[in-house]
Motif scaffolding. Sequence first.
Motif, PDB file in Angstrom:
ATOM      1  N   TYR A  17       0.795  -1.369   0.330  1.00 14.46           N
ATOM      2  CA  TYR A  17       0.182   0.015   0.395  1.00 14.46           C
ATOM      3  C   TYR A  17       0.733   1.389  -0.090  1.00 14.46           C
ATOM      4  O   TYR A  17       1.985   1.362   0.457  1.00 14.46           O
ATOM      5  CB  TYR A  17      -0.619  -0.285   0.929  1.00 14.46           C
ATOM      6  CG  TYR A  17      -1.959  -1.202   1.465  1.00 14.46           C
ATOM      7  CD1 TYR A  17      -2.880  -0.976   0.720  1.00 14.46           C
ATOM      8  CD2 TYR A  17      -1.583  -2.214   1.408  1.00 14.46           C
ATOM      9  CE1 TYR A  17      -4.144  -1.867   0.433  1.00 14.46           C
ATOM     10  CE2 TYR A  17      -2.157  -3.777   1.404  1.00 14.46           C
ATOM     11  CZ  TYR A  17      -3.207  -3.579   0.882  1.00 14.46           C
ATOM     12  OH  TYR A  17      -4.843  -4.336   1.101  1.00 14.46           O
ATOM     13  N   ARG A  85      -8.958   5.306  -8.626  1.00 13.19           N
ATOM     14  CA  ARG A  85      -8.751   5.350  -6.669  1.00 13.19           C
ATOM     15  C   ARG A  85      -9.294   5.202  -5.976  1.00 13.19           C
ATOM     16  O   ARG A  85      -9.372   4.453  -5.133  1.00 13.19           O
ATOM     17  CB  ARG A  85      -7.791   7.298  -6.787  1.00 13.19           C
ATOM     18  CG  ARG A  85      -6.554   7.467  -7.017  1.00 13.19           C
ATOM     19  CD  ARG A  85      -6.419   9.677  -7.052  1.00 13.19           C
ATOM     20  NE  ARG A  85      -5.460   9.343  -7.393  1.00 13.19           N
ATOM     21  CZ  ARG A  85      -4.125   9.544  -7.393  1.00 13.19           C
ATOM     22  NH1 ARG A  85      -3.901   9.186  -5.886  1.00 13.19           N
ATOM     23  NH2 ARG A  85      -3.363  10.464  -7.445  1.00 13.19           N
ATOM     24  N   TRP A  86     -10.727   5.503  -6.703  1.00 15.42           N
ATOM     25  CA  TRP A  86     -12.208   4.614  -6.212  1.00 15.42           C
ATOM     26  C   TRP A  86     -12.206   3.268  -5.537  1.00 15.42           C
ATOM     27  O   TRP A  86     -12.026   2.653  -4.677  1.00 15.42           O
ATOM     28  CB  TRP A  86     -12.707   5.512  -6.409  1.00 15.42           C
ATOM     29  CG  TRP A  86     -14.241   4.882  -5.658  1.00 15.42           C
ATOM     30  CD1 TRP A  86     -15.035   5.067  -4.587  1.00 15.42           C
ATOM     31  CD2 TRP A  86     -15.346   3.413  -5.857  1.00 15.42           C
ATOM     32  NE1 TRP A  86     -15.743   4.610  -4.485  1.00 15.42           N
ATOM     33  CE2 TRP A  86     -15.996   3.148  -5.244  1.00 15.42           C
ATOM     34  CE3 TRP A  86     -14.955   2.824  -6.944  1.00 15.42           C
ATOM     35  CZ2 TRP A  86     -16.769   2.200  -5.111  1.00 15.42           C
ATOM     36  CZ3 TRP A  86     -15.510   1.682  -7.163  1.00 15.42           C
ATOM     37  CH2 TRP A  86     -16.816   1.590  -6.209  1.00 15.42           C
ATOM     38  N   ARG A  89     -10.088   1.897  -3.451  1.00 18.62           N
ATOM     39  CA  ARG A  89      -9.941   2.332  -1.924  1.00 18.62           C
ATOM     40  C   ARG A  89     -10.749   1.555  -1.214  1.00 18.62           C
ATOM     41  O   ARG A  89     -10.871   1.018  -0.143  1.00 18.62           O
ATOM     42  CB  ARG A  89     -10.400   3.784  -1.588  1.00 18.62           C
ATOM     43  CG  ARG A  89      -9.142   5.088  -1.068  1.00 18.62           C
ATOM     44  CD  ARG A  89     -10.021   6.416  -1.024  1.00 18.62           C
ATOM     45  NE  ARG A  89     -11.239   6.738  -1.329  1.00 18.62           N
ATOM     46  CZ  ARG A  89     -11.384   7.914  -2.959  1.00 18.62           C
ATOM     47  NH1 ARG A  89      -9.935   7.610  -3.561  1.00 18.62           N
ATOM     48  NH2 ARG A  89     -12.555   7.642  -3.570  1.00 18.62           N
ATOM     49  N   TYR A  90     -11.706   1.332  -1.929  1.00 17.94           N
ATOM     50  CA  TYR A  90     -13.714   0.792  -1.841  1.00 17.94           C
ATOM     51  C   TYR A  90     -12.465  -1.075  -1.225  1.00 17.94           C
ATOM     52  O   TYR A  90     -13.338  -1.992  -0.890  1.00 17.94           O
ATOM     53  CB  TYR A  90     -14.351   0.498  -2.867  1.00 17.94           C
ATOM     54  CG  TYR A  90     -15.390   0.064  -2.630  1.00 17.94           C
ATOM     55  CD1 TYR A  90     -16.901   0.749  -1.709  1.00 17.94           C
ATOM     56  CD2 TYR A  90     -15.944  -1.534  -3.138  1.00 17.94           C
ATOM     57  CE1 TYR A  90     -17.533  -0.030  -1.643  1.00 17.94           C
ATOM     58  CE2 TYR A  90     -16.841  -2.176  -2.461  1.00 17.94           C
ATOM     59  CZ  TYR A  90     -18.218  -1.358  -1.887  1.00 17.94           C
ATOM     60  OH  TYR A  90     -19.031  -1.995  -1.291  1.00 17.94           O
ATOM     61  N   HIS A  92      -9.452  -2.014  -1.221  1.00 14.89           N
ATOM     62  CA  HIS A  92      -8.774  -1.771  -0.152  1.00 14.89           C
ATOM     63  C   HIS A  92      -7.440  -2.755  -0.273  1.00 14.89           C
ATOM     64  O   HIS A  92      -7.286  -3.867   0.233  1.00 14.89           O
ATOM     65  CB  HIS A  92      -9.688  -2.107   1.286  1.00 14.89           C
ATOM     66  CG  HIS A  92     -10.085  -2.036   1.657  1.00 14.89           C
ATOM     67  ND1 HIS A  92      -9.774  -0.405   2.678  1.00 14.89           N
ATOM     68  CD2 HIS A  92     -11.279  -2.100   1.683  1.00 14.89           C
ATOM     69  CE1 HIS A  92     -10.745  -0.018   2.906  1.00 14.89           C
ATOM     70  NE2 HIS A  92     -11.638  -0.738   2.384  1.00 14.89           N
ATOM     71  N   LEU A  95      -3.129   0.557  -4.879  1.00  8.39           N
ATOM     72  CA  LEU A  95      -3.218   1.755  -5.760  1.00  8.39           C
ATOM     73  C   LEU A  95      -2.448   1.151  -7.068  1.00  8.39           C
ATOM     74  O   LEU A  95      -2.709   1.045  -7.803  1.00  8.39           O
ATOM     75  CB  LEU A  95      -2.673   3.289  -5.646  1.00  8.39           C
ATOM     76  CG  LEU A  95      -3.220   3.945  -6.855  1.00  8.39           C
ATOM     77  CD1 LEU A  95      -4.353   3.561  -7.041  1.00  8.39           C
ATOM     78  CD2 LEU A  95      -2.854   5.563  -6.487  1.00  8.39           C
ATOM     79  N   HIS A 699     -16.350   0.036   6.095  1.00  8.01           N
ATOM     80  CA  HIS A 699     -15.129   0.399   5.493  1.00  8.01           C
ATOM     81  C   HIS A 699     -13.862   0.789   6.369  1.00  8.01           C
ATOM     82  O   HIS A 699     -12.346   0.574   6.305  1.00  8.01           O
ATOM     83  CB  HIS A 699     -15.464   0.743   4.072  1.00  8.01           C
ATOM     84  CG  HIS A 699     -15.713   0.141   2.995  1.00  8.01           C
ATOM     85  ND1 HIS A 699     -15.088  -0.311   2.248  1.00  8.01           N
ATOM     86  CD2 HIS A 699     -16.960  -0.064   2.549  1.00  8.01           C
ATOM     87  CE1 HIS A 699     -15.556  -0.972   0.757  1.00  8.01           C
ATOM     88  NE2 HIS A 699     -16.894  -0.564   1.275  1.00  8.01           N
ATOM     89  N   ASP A 703      -9.748  -0.322   6.419  1.00  4.80           N
ATOM     90  CA  ASP A 703      -8.654   0.954   6.405  1.00  4.80           C
ATOM     91  C   ASP A 703      -7.854   0.798   7.747  1.00  4.80           C
ATOM     92  O   ASP A 703      -6.802   0.352   6.859  1.00  4.80           O
ATOM     93  CB  ASP A 703      -9.243   2.424   6.043  1.00  4.80           C
ATOM     94  CG  ASP A 703     -10.640   2.841   4.703  1.00  4.80           C
ATOM     95  OD1 ASP A 703     -10.155   2.450   4.161  1.00  4.80           O
ATOM     96  OD2 ASP A 703     -10.838   3.979   5.193  1.00  4.80           O
TER      97      ASP A 703
END
Length: 730
Positions: A17, A85-86, A89-90, A92, A95, A699, A703
Amino acid sequence: MEQDYPVIRVAVPVPLYGTFDYLVDPAASAPVGARVQIRFGRRPLVGVIVATDVESQVAPDKLKPVLRVLDDTPLFDEALLKLLRWTARYYHHPLGDTLATALPAALRRTRTDTESTRNRGWQAVADAPAEAEAALTRAPRQQELLAAIRAAGNAVAHGTLLARFPGAQRPLNALTERGLIEAVELPGGLETGTAGTPPALTSDQQDVVDRLRTASGFAPALIEGVTGSGKTEIYFQRMADVLATGRQVLFLAPEIGLTPQLIDRLRSRFAAAIGVLHSQRSDGERADVWKAAGAGEADIVIGTRSAIFTPMPRLGLIIVDEEHDGSYKQGDGLRYHARDVALKRAQDAAIPILLGSATPALETLHNARAGRFVHHKLVRRATGAALPAIRLIDIRSRPLDGGLSDPLLNRIRPHLEAGNQVMIFINRRGFAPALFCHDCGWSAPCHRCDAPMTVHGAMSRLVCHHCGSTEKAPTVCASCGSESLIALGAGTQRVAGALRSHFPDVAVARFDRDSMARKGRLEAQLADVASGKTQLLVGTQMLAKGHDFARLTCVGVLDVDGGLFSADFRATEHMAQVVTQVAGRAGRADRPGEVWLQTRNPEHPMLVRLLGGGYPGFAEAALAEREATALPPYGHLALLRAEAHEQRYPHDFLTAAADTIPLGGELACWGPVPAPMARRAGRYRAHLLLHASRRALLHPVLDRWQTQLAELPAARRVRWSIDVDPQDLL
């Protein structure tokens, strides 16, 4: 390198990450969204620039320089980067690996040559000599190819012709020598269609189209239509509206098997540049289409799951056909769901999105009930044909021949004698699911998985469908030495063989991953079915949806019981969807159809509800059951998977992971427990399931979790992954 060189931030395709800072030559054009070749550790990798003019927290003399900037202009525009990017994140997921997943394979490589294809196509010569065509009377294959090229109106891609007509290279060469066709270069791997005349809409279709045309901006619409109700024509009507405004259309289909028919229909309907993206195209072809779409040269892009990440600067409409299909969920790496990412992309772009299915996912129906989606229903077939009757055959105490009962065989015979076609559906490829010893009960195991080996080739070899291991079938029992080995159960090979023995004068075609492995084989088999040459079809899920066989009047489903008793709570939903979709292949034209389901559990309440109330009735009962148990869509799940070569390591890691979760009244942790298949491909597997009553609770925990998990000492001994909204728990 001088310290005043600018710093860029790069997303690197590694399972870590965060992003990484590098120095870049100030003379180089290095925009956000462009690829760069960098050195990560000792490896050269291709990363994507996600920020420029960075104030790095790392001392300049500790930063590595970029080896090479690969793009002068961004491959990812601002909108697509935002979506990715979403997505990271969603779900996990790192990137860098998320961006790499979006890129075609040829664009992930460090070399500058992206294997661009020649994009050759063929078109008919307008003033070809008449005597050359007259000479084709004894060359039917050349006649067929010439007719197909002329029917297209414009140039046809070379790869498309080879897919539709396996072995077409020599006839194409002969037609070229005769001066009847000529080679042309096609831009960016795209195909050009021809404007066609749309058919007249039924009143039901027209009503849906009219209502869709009143929507503006982000307008998610569920089109729930019985099989044969004309959902595709509704898609096409809306596509025509959008294309007329100069916008692009992204069309997602769940499987490769559906795309050839869709491509043919699109090519004969729209005078537009069409790009095709799926796994049977070469790396170079996919890279060409991807870049052409990003340059705005493709009007329509049609593809499977990963096509959702295609750059399309003029995007005006997204269509997700068969939105319920499990193929839209990626099973490893970035475990995204293409339907859900498509909804987010449409929302970001403020454009309409159409979700179509005869058997919508329960989550989709729940969203429609809650008013988040506009729900359009088509309850009649476009042709006016009646939906087929579905009946059960109780096979308890009945002998089976290759999985076929006598009552089913007796129902098949009159359909074949009338010149019609019959489909037998069984979702198991191979000859038989297992090889057993009749004397002691031993079964041939996979030595790397907790599963029996599947018998292939009429008892000649054993194959594990989970890890791919293959071995020669034994002739004696490994436990007691007996020669009484029997293949238990039936797969597509065995069923096809039994049908040939009962109907020796009828052509039988088998549709499964094994028989369709060769490129172009599927298209050739479908052509034989369409022509009536093949009367009996045996297949797996690749036959279950999307196909329209005018002569098909009888469908037999050999085993619905597997979906009634499973460790996965979604199994009954999948069973109902498959049965409804398979049944919908019958009686679509002017010949009435019938469907027969073989079962040992005719009284099962979900099966009774499906037959009595159709899929809507089943869905109503299934949603009530989900609500009572707080399972999706009334609860939200994340599955932490761990695997290792040592059995204790996954359990130790998941136990430590569970201790880091702040559990409460609306957040629960189930496990750790061994996976339903505890050992696969030589690795021991275990699961930890996180359940939240509200998505907003889930979420934030994930995170924190994604960083905490990597720091656990036990994490070094396992391979682990987080699966948000898991579609199976196996």
